[in-house]
Design a protein around this motif. Structure first.
Motif, short mmCIF file in Angstrom:
data_model
loop_
_atom_site.label_atom_id
_atom_site.label_comp_id
_atom_site.label_asym_id
_atom_site.label_seq_id
_atom_site.Cartn_x
_atom_site.Cartn_y
_atom_site.Cartn_z
N ALA A 1 0.81 -1.22 0.00
CA ALA A 1 0.00 0.00 0.00
C ALA A 1 0.85 1.27 0.00
N GLY A 2 2.17 1.12 -0.02
CA GLY A 2 3.03 2.29 -0.12
C GLY A 2 3.79 2.67 1.13
N ALA A 3 3.83 1.80 2.13
CA ALA A 3 4.64 2.10 3.31
C ALA A 3 6.11 2.24 2.90
N ASP A 4 6.73 3.31 3.36
CA ASP A 4 8.14 3.56 3.03
C ASP A 4 9.01 2.61 3.85
N PRO A 5 9.74 1.71 3.19
CA PRO A 5 10.54 0.73 3.94
C PRO A 5 11.77 1.33 4.59
N VAL B 1 10.11 -11.23 7.74
CA VAL B 1 9.73 -9.82 7.64
C VAL B 1 10.87 -9.02 7.01
N ALA B 2 12.08 -9.32 7.41
CA ALA B 2 13.24 -8.63 6.83
C ALA B 2 13.28 -8.84 5.32
N GLU B 3 12.99 -10.04 4.87
CA GLU B 3 13.00 -10.31 3.43
C GLU B 3 11.95 -9.50 2.70
N LEU B 4 10.76 -9.39 3.29
CA LEU B 4 9.70 -8.58 2.69
C LEU B 4 10.12 -7.12 2.56
N ILE B 5 10.73 -6.61 3.62
CA ILE B 5 11.16 -5.22 3.62
C ILE B 5 12.26 -5.00 2.59
N GLU B 6 13.20 -5.94 2.53
CA GLU B 6 14.30 -5.82 1.58
C GLU B 6 13.79 -5.88 0.14
N GLN B 7 12.83 -6.75 -0.12
CA GLN B 7 12.25 -6.85 -1.45
C GLN B 7 11.54 -5.56 -1.86
N ALA B 8 11.07 -4.81 -0.87
CA ALA B 8 10.39 -3.53 -1.14
C ALA B 8 11.37 -2.36 -1.26
N GLY B 9 12.65 -2.67 -1.17
CA GLY B 9 13.67 -1.62 -1.30
C GLY B 9 14.22 -1.13 0.01
N GLY B 10 13.94 -1.87 1.07
CA GLY B 10 14.43 -1.46 2.39
C GLY B 10 15.93 -1.64 2.52
N ARG B 11 16.52 -0.72 3.26
CA ARG B 11 17.95 -0.76 3.53
C ARG B 11 18.18 -0.87 5.02
N ALA B 12 19.32 -1.43 5.39
CA ALA B 12 19.63 -1.57 6.81
C ALA B 12 20.04 -0.25 7.42
N LYS B 13 20.54 0.66 6.60
CA LYS B 13 20.94 1.99 7.08
C LYS B 13 20.21 3.04 6.27
N ARG B 14 19.88 4.12 6.95
CA ARG B 14 19.13 5.19 6.31
C ARG B 14 19.98 5.86 5.25
#
Length: 206
Positions: free
Chosen positions: A167-171, A193-206
């Motif tokens: 729905a567009g949550a910023d990872p 959950v980490a995999e889902l976030i990473e697949q959405a473009g999430g990074r470990a550091k800002r």
């Protein structure tokens, strides 16, 4: 308010708190004040939500009860319904266009606690309302951060993470310490959950 009206309002609140739906309907028909409040600022509709009295809530909403009236603790019927996973009651509220700007005592919208508690069906419905999926509460947390920080990483939290990301949550919206959702998920061993976030473009550091 006349003495008779005050008694009717008091009776309505007592019936709502006790789950006496037939009595609530009868009092509605007699014109009881739907926005009367108890000592904690709670309306009959808020009490119906708290008790998960779906038929009662529908009757109150149909009669004109507001989903936006805020109690002393900042709960509204809409906000409490989200936090408590009252999906059927939320469905009845949606046509009334609840005020999405109102905040709970933590500065959050209805979506954040629904995600934290992994109310999957409630989250699905809330996401149809135009609610802000990237709202930050007074703790500095988004719904995605609450899923990770306060969740258990299990199937239901995985599902709500998937829903809000779709729905567009910023990872990459980080907390006040600069820790991203992915960093939190990895630190907590929430691999799925980490995999889902990473697949959405999430990074470990800002």
């Amino acid at each position: 308010m006349t003495t008779a009206a005050a008694h009717a309002a008091s009776d309505l609140l007592a019936a709502a708190e006790s789950g006496r739906t037939a009595e609530v309907k009868a009092l509605i028909a007699k014109g009881a004040d739907l926005e009367a409040r108890d000592s904690q600022g709670r309306t009959a509709l808020l009490l119906a939500v708290a008790g998960n009295h779906v038929e009662m809530a529908r009757a109150l909403l149909a009669a004109g009860a507001s989903p936006n009236t805020q109690a002393a603790n900042h709960d509204t019927p809409w906000l409490l319904a989200g936090a408590s996973g009252r999906t059927d009651i939320i469905a009845a509220m949606l046509p009334l266009k609840p005020d999405l700007r109102l905040r709970n005592r933590y500065g959050g919208n209805a979506l954040i606690p629904a995600c934290e508690r992994a109310h999957v069906e409630t989250v699905k419905l809330l996401l149809t309302s135009g609610i802000d999926v990237n709202h930050v509460n007074d703790l500095g947390w988004t719904c995605l951060l609450e899923i990770v920080i306060l969740g258990d990483g299990g199937p239901r939290h995985q599902e709500v993470a998937r829903l809000v990301l779709a729905a567009g949550a910023d990872p990459n919206l980080a907390d006040r310490d600069g820790l991203t959702p992915l960093a939190h998920a990895r630190a907590r061993g929430q691999a799925a959950v980490a995999e889902l976030i990473e697949q959405a473009g999430g990074r470990a550091k800002r």
